[in-house]
Structures are given as C-alpha cells and as structure tokens.
Design a protein around this motif. Structure first.
Motif, PDB file in Angstrom:
ATOM      1  N   LEU A 161       0.750  -0.871  -0.580  1.00 43.26           N
ATOM      2  CA  LEU A 161       0.027  -0.205  -0.017  1.00 43.26           C
ATOM      3  C   LEU A 161       0.405   1.167  -0.355  1.00 43.26           C
ATOM      4  CD1 LEU A 161      -2.937   1.003  -0.207  1.00 43.26           C
ATOM      5  CD2 LEU A 161      -2.732   1.043   2.378  1.00 43.26           C
ATOM      6  N   PHE A 164       2.120   2.191  -3.545  1.00 43.61           N
ATOM      7  CA  PHE A 164       1.257   2.843  -4.595  1.00 43.61           C
ATOM      8  C   PHE A 164       1.013   4.448  -4.025  1.00 43.61           C
ATOM      9  CE2 PHE A 164      -1.466  -1.949  -4.968  1.00 43.61           C
ATOM     10  CZ  PHE A 164      -0.212  -2.016  -6.234  1.00 43.61           C
ATOM     11  N   PHE A 165       1.110   4.179  -2.317  1.00 41.20           N
ATOM     12  CA  PHE A 165       0.925   5.826  -2.477  1.00 41.20           C
ATOM     13  C   PHE A 165       2.027   6.840  -3.047  1.00 41.20           C
ATOM     14  CE2 PHE A 165      -1.440   5.746   1.612  1.00 41.20           C
ATOM     15  CZ  PHE A 165      -2.308   4.857   1.096  1.00 41.20           C
ATOM     16  N   ALA A 167       3.512   5.848  -5.517  1.00 38.44           N
ATOM     17  CA  ALA A 167       3.041   5.652  -7.071  1.00 38.44           C
ATOM     18  C   ALA A 167       2.388   6.658  -7.214  1.00 38.44           C
ATOM     19  CB  ALA A 167       3.066   4.506  -7.798  1.00 38.44           C
ATOM     20  N   TYR A 168       1.311   7.192  -6.447  1.00 40.40           N
ATOM     21  CA  TYR A 168       0.023   8.120  -6.405  1.00 40.40           C
ATOM     22  C   TYR A 168      -0.076   8.773  -6.241  1.00 40.40           C
ATOM     23  CZ  TYR A 168      -4.728  10.148  -5.789  1.00 40.40           C
ATOM     24  OH  TYR A 168      -5.885  10.850  -6.385  1.00 40.40           O
ATOM     25  N   LEU A 171       0.980  11.960  -8.763  1.00 42.72           N
ATOM     26  CA  LEU A 171      -0.678  12.101  -9.725  1.00 42.72           C
ATOM     27  C   LEU A 171      -0.862  14.074  -9.309  1.00 42.72           C
ATOM     28  CD1 LEU A 171      -2.657   9.197  -9.347  1.00 42.72           C
ATOM     29  CD2 LEU A 171      -1.635  10.209 -11.667  1.00 42.72           C
ATOM     30  N   PRO A 172      -0.928  14.139  -8.600  1.00 44.91           N
ATOM     31  CA  PRO A 172      -1.257  15.394  -8.134  1.00 44.91           C
ATOM     32  C   PRO A 172      -0.274  16.625  -9.013  1.00 44.91           C
ATOM     33  CG  PRO A 172      -1.396  14.713  -5.689  1.00 44.91           C
ATOM     34  CD  PRO A 172      -0.137  13.107  -6.764  1.00 44.91           C
ATOM     35  N   THR A 176       3.442  11.146 -14.853  1.00 51.25           N
ATOM     36  CA  THR A 176       2.641   9.952 -15.047  1.00 51.25           C
ATOM     37  C   THR A 176       2.950   9.252 -13.900  1.00 51.25           C
ATOM     38  OG1 THR A 176       3.262  10.646 -17.658  1.00 51.25           O
ATOM     39  CG2 THR A 176       2.784   7.917 -16.274  1.00 51.25           C
ATOM     40  N   PRO A 177       2.918   8.780 -13.316  1.00 49.95           N
ATOM     41  CA  PRO A 177       2.744   7.831 -11.917  1.00 49.95           C
ATOM     42  C   PRO A 177       3.906   6.970 -11.900  1.00 49.95           C
ATOM     43  CG  PRO A 177       1.034   7.225 -12.685  1.00 49.95           C
ATOM     44  CD  PRO A 177       0.660   8.046 -14.004  1.00 49.95           C
ATOM     45  N   THR A 178       5.232   6.479 -11.644  1.00 53.82           N
ATOM     46  CA  THR A 178       5.889   5.386 -11.918  1.00 53.82           C
ATOM     47  C   THR A 178       6.610   4.757 -10.773  1.00 53.82           C
ATOM     48  OG1 THR A 178       8.100   5.116 -12.754  1.00 53.82           O
ATOM     49  CG2 THR A 178       7.573   7.500 -11.868  1.00 53.82           C
ATOM     50  N   LEU A 179       6.645   3.878 -10.736  1.00 53.71           N
ATOM     51  CA  LEU A 179       7.350   3.007  -9.632  1.00 53.71           C
ATOM     52  C   LEU A 179       9.041   2.729  -9.779  1.00 53.71           C
ATOM     53  CD1 LEU A 179       5.265   1.238  -8.105  1.00 53.71           C
ATOM     54  CD2 LEU A 179       5.874   3.338  -7.052  1.00 53.71           C
ATOM     55  N   TRP A 195       1.443  12.609   0.080  1.00 55.14           N
ATOM     56  CA  TRP A 195       1.177  10.699   0.046  1.00 55.14           C
ATOM     57  C   TRP A 195       2.211  10.158   0.024  1.00 55.14           C
ATOM     58  CZ3 TRP A 195      -3.275   8.483  -1.082  1.00 55.14           C
ATOM     59  CH2 TRP A 195      -4.473   8.915  -1.102  1.00 55.14           C
TER      60      TRP A 195
ATOM     61  N   LEU B 114      -5.817  14.930  -3.475  1.00 58.38           N
ATOM     62  CA  LEU B 114      -6.301  13.743  -4.580  1.00 58.38           C
ATOM     63  C   LEU B 114      -5.711  14.390  -5.778  1.00 58.38           C
ATOM     64  CD1 LEU B 114      -9.613  11.759  -3.566  1.00 58.38           C
ATOM     65  CD2 LEU B 114      -7.096  10.881  -3.006  1.00 58.38           C
ATOM     66  N   ALA B 115      -5.553  13.227  -6.334  1.00 61.51           N
ATOM     67  CA  ALA B 115      -5.436  14.042  -7.966  1.00 61.51           C
ATOM     68  C   ALA B 115      -6.438  14.020  -8.868  1.00 61.51           C
ATOM     69  CB  ALA B 115      -4.245  12.973  -9.124  1.00 61.51           C
ATOM     70  N   ALA B 116      -6.670  15.611  -9.896  1.00 66.79           N
ATOM     71  CA  ALA B 116      -7.307  15.921 -10.329  1.00 66.79           C
ATOM     72  C   ALA B 116      -8.487  14.567 -11.708  1.00 66.79           C
ATOM     73  CB  ALA B 116      -7.154  16.590 -11.124  1.00 66.79           C
ATOM     74  N   ILE B 158      -5.966  -3.361  -1.133  1.00 66.74           N
ATOM     75  CA  ILE B 158      -4.412  -2.871  -1.352  1.00 66.74           C
ATOM     76  C   ILE B 158      -4.190  -2.909  -2.633  1.00 66.74           C
ATOM     77  CG2 ILE B 158      -2.002  -3.166  -1.637  1.00 66.74           C
ATOM     78  CD1 ILE B 158      -2.639  -4.211   1.709  1.00 66.74           C
ATOM     79  N   PHE B 161      -6.985   0.564  -4.921  1.00 70.42           N
ATOM     80  CA  PHE B 161      -6.074   1.535  -4.458  1.00 70.42           C
ATOM     81  C   PHE B 161      -4.965   1.037  -6.520  1.00 70.42           C
ATOM     82  CE2 PHE B 161      -2.778   4.379  -4.105  1.00 70.42           C
ATOM     83  CZ  PHE B 161      -3.320   5.479  -3.669  1.00 70.42           C
ATOM     84  N   LEU B 165      -3.380   3.171 -10.937  1.00 72.33           N
ATOM     85  CA  LEU B 165      -1.957   2.966 -10.586  1.00 72.33           C
ATOM     86  C   LEU B 165      -1.044   2.370 -12.463  1.00 72.33           C
ATOM     87  CD1 LEU B 165      -0.828   3.407  -7.372  1.00 72.33           C
ATOM     88  CD2 LEU B 165      -0.914   5.192  -9.035  1.00 72.33           C
ATOM     89  N   ALA B 168       1.931   2.995 -13.293  1.00 74.24           N
ATOM     90  CA  ALA B 168       3.258   2.676 -13.230  1.00 74.24           C
ATOM     91  C   ALA B 168       3.544   1.076 -12.562  1.00 74.24           C
ATOM     92  CB  ALA B 168       3.366   3.267 -11.721  1.00 74.24           C
TER      93      ALA B 168
END
Lengths: 477, 213
Positions: A161, A164-165, A167-168, A171-172, A176-179, A195, B114-116, B158, B161, B165, B168
C-alpha cells in the motif's frame, strides 16, 4: 549478468528438489554458493556489468548487500552440509530448495530498481524462508512459522500500500505515476508531500516488520528460537539486510524530496525504541537463541538511528550493515552447535560450553564481545562511527540514549552468555553425540576472522564501496 | 463511471457481510465474489482495452475468484470446522465498527489531496475502508482460516488502490504480485492444515507456547 545471479540459484533449487539422495543433496548449497560468490566478485570488479536493464541496476547500496549476503550464504552453505548430516532422519529436500531459491530472490532484491518488482522480491523472500523455520516439524515450530507468515504477510501488504501511495504521489503534480527508482528520485521534489509522508510511514511499518523493528518484532524471537541456528544466521544477516535495502530506497527518495527533518525524527524514535525494547527483553533472558533474536532487533534499531542521524553517521551505518551481518554468522552458528550438543537452549540446562565444546563456546563468547561493540572487532568501528555522527550533529540526547541502551544490552546479554560458557557442564550432556567437526566449526571461525579483520583494517575496495554508497544516498540523478 | 461506483459500493457492502457472517464457508464465498468483482473493474476503467489489461483482469478473476477460494475450501473440509467461535468482539458490533470505519473514510476522503484525473470515483475511499475491514477481521477472529480471509480482504483493498496506477505497474510486476499471493495462500494453507493436525484445532488461541518466561 543480473539474470545469471538471479536464475542460477533458482535452477539449482529445482535440481535440488529432483535429487533423491538426502546425503548428497546438501552439497548443492556450497557448489551454488561458490559460483554465486565468484560471480558477485566479478560483477563488483566490472562497473560496466552493473546495469542490466532499466529495472535491474546494481547501485552502490545494492552492491554492499549483495556482497554481504553472498558471503554470508557461502559460509553458511558449508555449515548446512555439516548440520544436515546430523539431521539425516528428516528429508532436507524442501530445506535445500528453499535456501537456494532464497539466494536467487535475494539477488533480485539487490538488483531491483523498480519498487514494485522490489516488493514482489521481498514478499518472495518471506515465502521462501517460511519453510526453513518449519524444518523441525514440532508444535513449537508450527507456531513460530504461523506467526512469521501472518505478521510478515500483513506487514508486507502494508508495504505494498505504501508503494502504491508513493506512485500516487506523482499524480497530483500532473506527472505520470511511476515506480522506477531513477524517475522517482529525479521527480522527488515535485511529489505530493502528504502522499509521500503517508507512503514513508507505511513502508517504515511494512519493511520494518520484515527487519524486526520494535514494536513489529514479535515474530522474531519465536522464529529465531525455533529455526535451526543456520537459518537464524541467514535471517539476521540476509533477510533483514534485504528489507533494510528496500527501506533505504524510500529513505533516499524522501531525502531527495527535502523531507529529511520529518523522516529523521521518526527514524530516531523507531531506532531508539527498538534498542530499548531489545535491551529490556534481553535482561534475564534464559533462552540464548531468543536472546540472539533480540540482539538482531537491537542492531536493526542501530541501523535506523544511523539513518536518522544521516550525514556523518551514514558511513558507519553502511559499515554496520556489513559488520552486523558477519558477526551474526558467528553467533548463530556457534549457538546452533551449542544447542545441538546440549539438546537445549535454556540456560538452566546449558552451562560449561567452554569445556564441552571448547571451539564453539569460545566463538560464542567472542561473538558476544564483538556484537556488543567491544574493540578490536568490526562492530566497534561501525557503532563508534555512528556515535561520532551523533556528536558531530550535536545530538547529545540521541548519543546519550544510544550509549545507555548499548550498556543495558551488554549487561543483559553478558549475563546469559556467561551462564552458557562458564561453569561445569551437566553430566548428561556428555552423552549427546555432537562434537565440533570441520563443517560445523570452520564456518563460524571464518566469520570470526572476518569480524576481527574488519575491526583492524577495512580493505580499500570495501571502503571505496561504502563511500560510494554514502555519496549515492546523498545524490539525485 | 457510475457503473464503476456501483461496483465499488457492492464491494463495500460485501465487506460488511464478511464481518457479519459466522459460517466460514459463506465468508469464503463472499471474499471470492469480492475478488472476482475487483477483477472486472479494470475492464470498466479503460476506454481502450489492451492485451495487458485483459490478461491482468483474467488473472485476477481466476486467482481471487476461483483458485484461492478452492484452496481455502479444501482446507476447511480437511479441518471439519463450520463456524467461527465467538469472535473477540461479536458479529453485530464488528459490522457496526466496519460501517463506522467506512463512513468515516468516505467523509474523510474529501479532505485528501487527490489528483484531478479520476477524482469523482470511490476508488481511494473504497480501498482504504476495505483495508480497515480486513484489519478488523484479522484481529478479531480466532480461527486460522478466518484470519487468512481477513488478510485476503486487506489484499483486496490494496488491489483497489492499484487500479489508479496502471501506468506505474507493468504486467510483469502485476503477475509477480499475483504469483506471490498464490504461493502465499498455498503455503499458509499448508501451515493451517499442520496446525489442525498437530493441535486438533484451528483455534489460534492454542498457539501460545512461545513467549517470554
């Protein structure tokens, strides 16, 4: 090159599962370990081999962990042959296959530069090591395995989790989300702070569970107490180091994002708490294998304190990773021998180990002196470097507590260790067939030589590697 | 999007059912349904269905909806147990606790930065409240199998969520996660069977011999 280091042990694991002979199967361990260590040294000497693909990169911290775990595994593999010779009554098929699989997955952890892939590998280390704890098939080992699996799985799920946070957090900012570690480090200052912080906390709890930081350490004494000694060595030096490496990634990203002061407070708190809890449980501890588990909790705490201090303490922290790993090898292997000879791990039955097993008893005592930070052994240098870092930073409170907890641990552990090695051995233990043999005594001796060498002189290539790692953790590609 | 939110509401309702049921077989069915529903969601989330998305969805439905539940049902048969013994907190209180947690997360999610892009969906609050329900199940049930079910609900949360993504998490990594989950449940079910044989019970309160003296 990465693929060879990762896949070769796993192929050997499949081979181990196919070999029918219980006597010859364990020899696959040293054979595989020798090849793995040789390849590791080759990769370390050739910087052009360190990038295999965008996701598989061996960076300086990864190199240190790969070196530590590969060496640890090499010595332990010879010990395993000796140990499994004494345990011919039980099939070692699953034990050998799981150990070899662990070696391959551990290599993946050190190479992984994609945090999702890294998570997959860390979770796989949990699964491949669980059957090792269950080797004795007793009620107590079932209980230990169950606790390890459940606590470990939940911890690792929280780490997912957190991943994931992380990667998130891209976003704001419209990214582009990446890991992939490189991109995350590059974009670190742009990541959404809430986040990122939430992700840090979850990863601290998640990978902290795997490392055995207090208060998530509850599985550790049970698992180390019930598993064979050599498995304890692999856990305390290998599994925890891998989890520490995973944690180092998020530490690096947070530091690059300018979150240093926030994470530093949390790390110092967790580190000192782990040292304190370990110290409390070591005082009056009668089970010497559980005592070693608490010692591992303590040393994970020391690593966290080192990270929390940052800057001048980082060199000591990276060095401590190495010295802790090899010293744990001495302690767990000699403790395993003593356990074998006395058929007990409680100090009410175990005493006079120095007479019953002169070599293992002496090693256990020397290992204790080394791990508690007595000169001239390796951990003294690394713990002293961390302490120095605390003074350099002007963190006198941290330094004071650090010294106090080290003292508590020294006294608590010392009482138990002296009970084990001193005095007269009870008469009945002379009847057990165990005597120190080549295969079970030489590996801890080899570890002890390394511990002593590291205390007297750090070889130039290792010093360069440690400096590279410190520099890498302060940089942003 | 409305379709997606409707499915997520069903997932949340299933959480409460899982909390309020004492027959372990029914809980397995509830968790299996939840897992299969979650496998469907990625198909709704993307306008253009690519091969990796379809593969990942198929793997999720197969694993969470069929394979893992059947492993669990086999362990259940072997153990010859039917019901959870009295949980730490009763069934009704735990449903109320779960509902309160869900409501709190739904209200609180307005405050999250949160993202848009996929903001008007329930994904983030549904994920966090499912994780919380998983925790409630894990900590208040005593049978080993019920605890595993709690872990699976946590994992489902999880997974929700993770849907935000997709860029990613490449297919290889997602498959790795599924493989870990499968092997994990497999290993855990072996251990639960051994617990059952050695202790003639699956009550984890029997597992108390390892402690500080």
């Amino acid at each position: 090159m990465a693929w060879v280091l990762i896949c070769f042990p796993i192929i050997m694991a499949a081979l181990a599962a196919a070999i029918p002979s219980n006597r010859w199967r364990p020899w696959l361990l040293p054979v595989t370990a020798l090849v793995h260590t040789a390849l590791t040294f080759w990769v370390l000497s050739r910087p052009d081999l360190a990038v295999s693909s965008a996701w598989l990169v061996l960076d300086p911290p990864g190199k240190i962990i790969l070196l530590v775990v590969s060496t640890l595994f090499l010595f332990c593999s010879f010990y395993c042959v000796g140990y499994l010779n004494y345990r011919q009554e039980r099939s070692n098929r699953i034990f050998v296959a799981c150990l070899l699989t662990f070696l391959g997955i551990m290599s993946l952890v050190t190479w992984a530069h994609h945090l999702g892939l890294m998570w997959v590998a860390i979770e796989a280390t949990t699964l491949s090591t669980a059957p090792l704890i269950y080797f004795n098939h007793s009620k107590r080992s079932i209980e230990a395995t169950w606790k390890y699996l459940l606590v470990g799985s939940v911890g690792i799920a929280l780490a997912l989790l957190g991943t994931f946070f992380l990667a998130y957090a891209s976003l704001p900012a419209g990214l582009t989300p990446t890991l992939t570690l490189g991109e995350l480090l590059h974009n670190a200052p742009l990541l959404s702070k809430p986040w990122l912080r939430a992700s840090f906390v979850l990863l601290l709890v998640g990978y902290g569970t795997k490392m055995g930081l207090a208060p998530m350490h509850t599985w550790k004494p049970d698992a180390y107490g019930e598993a064979p000694g050599v498995v304890g060595a692999i856990f305390a030096g290998g599994v925890t180091s891998c989890a520490f490496l995973a944690f180092l990634r998020i530490y690096h990203i947070c530091a690059a994002a300018g979150e240093g002061p926030y994470i530093s407070r949390l790390l110092l708190f967790m580190g000192l708490l782990s040292m304190a809890v370990a110290g409390l449980f070591m005082v009056g501890q009668r089970d010497f294998k559980r005592m070693l588990a608490y010692s591992s909790v303590e040393h994970m705490g020391i690593l966290m304190v080192g990270l929390g201090l940052g800057g001048p303490a980082l060199f000591g922290t990276m060095l401590h990773l190495v010295t802790n790993g090899v010293t744990k090898g001495v302690l767990f292997l000699s403790a395993g021998n003593i356990h074998r000879a006395y058929a007990s791990k409680n100090t009410e039955q175990v005493s006079g180990a120095m007479r019953r097993l002169p070599l293992s008893g002496a090693l256990f005592l020397a290992g204790f002196l080394a791990i508690t930070g007595s000169p001239p052994f390796g951990p003294f240098i690394s713990e002293f470097a961390i302490l120095n870092g605390a003074f350099d930073n002007g963190r006198f409170w941290v330094a004071g507590l650090f010294l106090l907890f080290l003292l508590v641990v020294f006294m608590g552990m010392g009482k138990t260790v002296l009970k084990v090695v001193q005095g007269r051995a009870p008469l009945e233990v002379h009847d057990t067939p165990y005597h120190d043999g080549w295969l079970t005594a030489a590996p801890p001796v080899a570890f002890m030589v390394l511990v002593l060498l590291l205390g007297l002189y750090i070889p130039a290539p290792l010093r360069a590697l440690l400096n590279d790692a410190v520099q890498f953790l302060g940089s942003r590609p | 999007m409305e379709m997606l939110n409707a499915l997520l509401v069903i997932v949340l309702v299933l959480n409460l059912f899982a909390l309020g049921t004492s027959r372990i077989l029914s809980v397995i069915h509830i968790v299996a349904t939840q897992g299969a529903l979650l496998g469907v969601i990625p198909l709704l989330l993307h306008e253009h269905l690519s091969l990796p998305v379809i593969l990942a969805a198929a793997a999720a439905i197969l694993l969470k909806g069929i394979v893992i539940p059947s492993i669990m049902i086999r362990s259940l048969r072997a153990a010859q147990i039917k019901r959870e013994v009295e949980p730490l907190i009763g069934l009704l209180p735990s449903v109320i606790l779960g509902a309160l947690a869900t409501a709190f997360v739904l209200l609180f999610s307005k405050q999250l930065p949160l993202a848009a892009h996929p903001v008007n969906t329930l994904i983030v609050p549904a994920s966090i409240s499912t994780v919380l329900v998983g925790f409630i199940l894990l900590t208040t049930r005593f049978k080993a199998l019920s605890q595993v079910l709690g872990y699976l609900v946590l994992e489902n949360g999880i997974f929700i969520f993770g849907m935000l993504l997709v860029q990613a998490i490449p297919l290889v990594v997602e498959m790795g996660m599924f493989l870990d989950l499968f092997v994990g449940v497999f290993v855990i079910s072996i251990i639960t069977n051994h617990i059952n044989q050695a202790f003639s019970s699956m009550d984890t309160r029997m597992l108390v011999s390892l402690k500080e003296e």
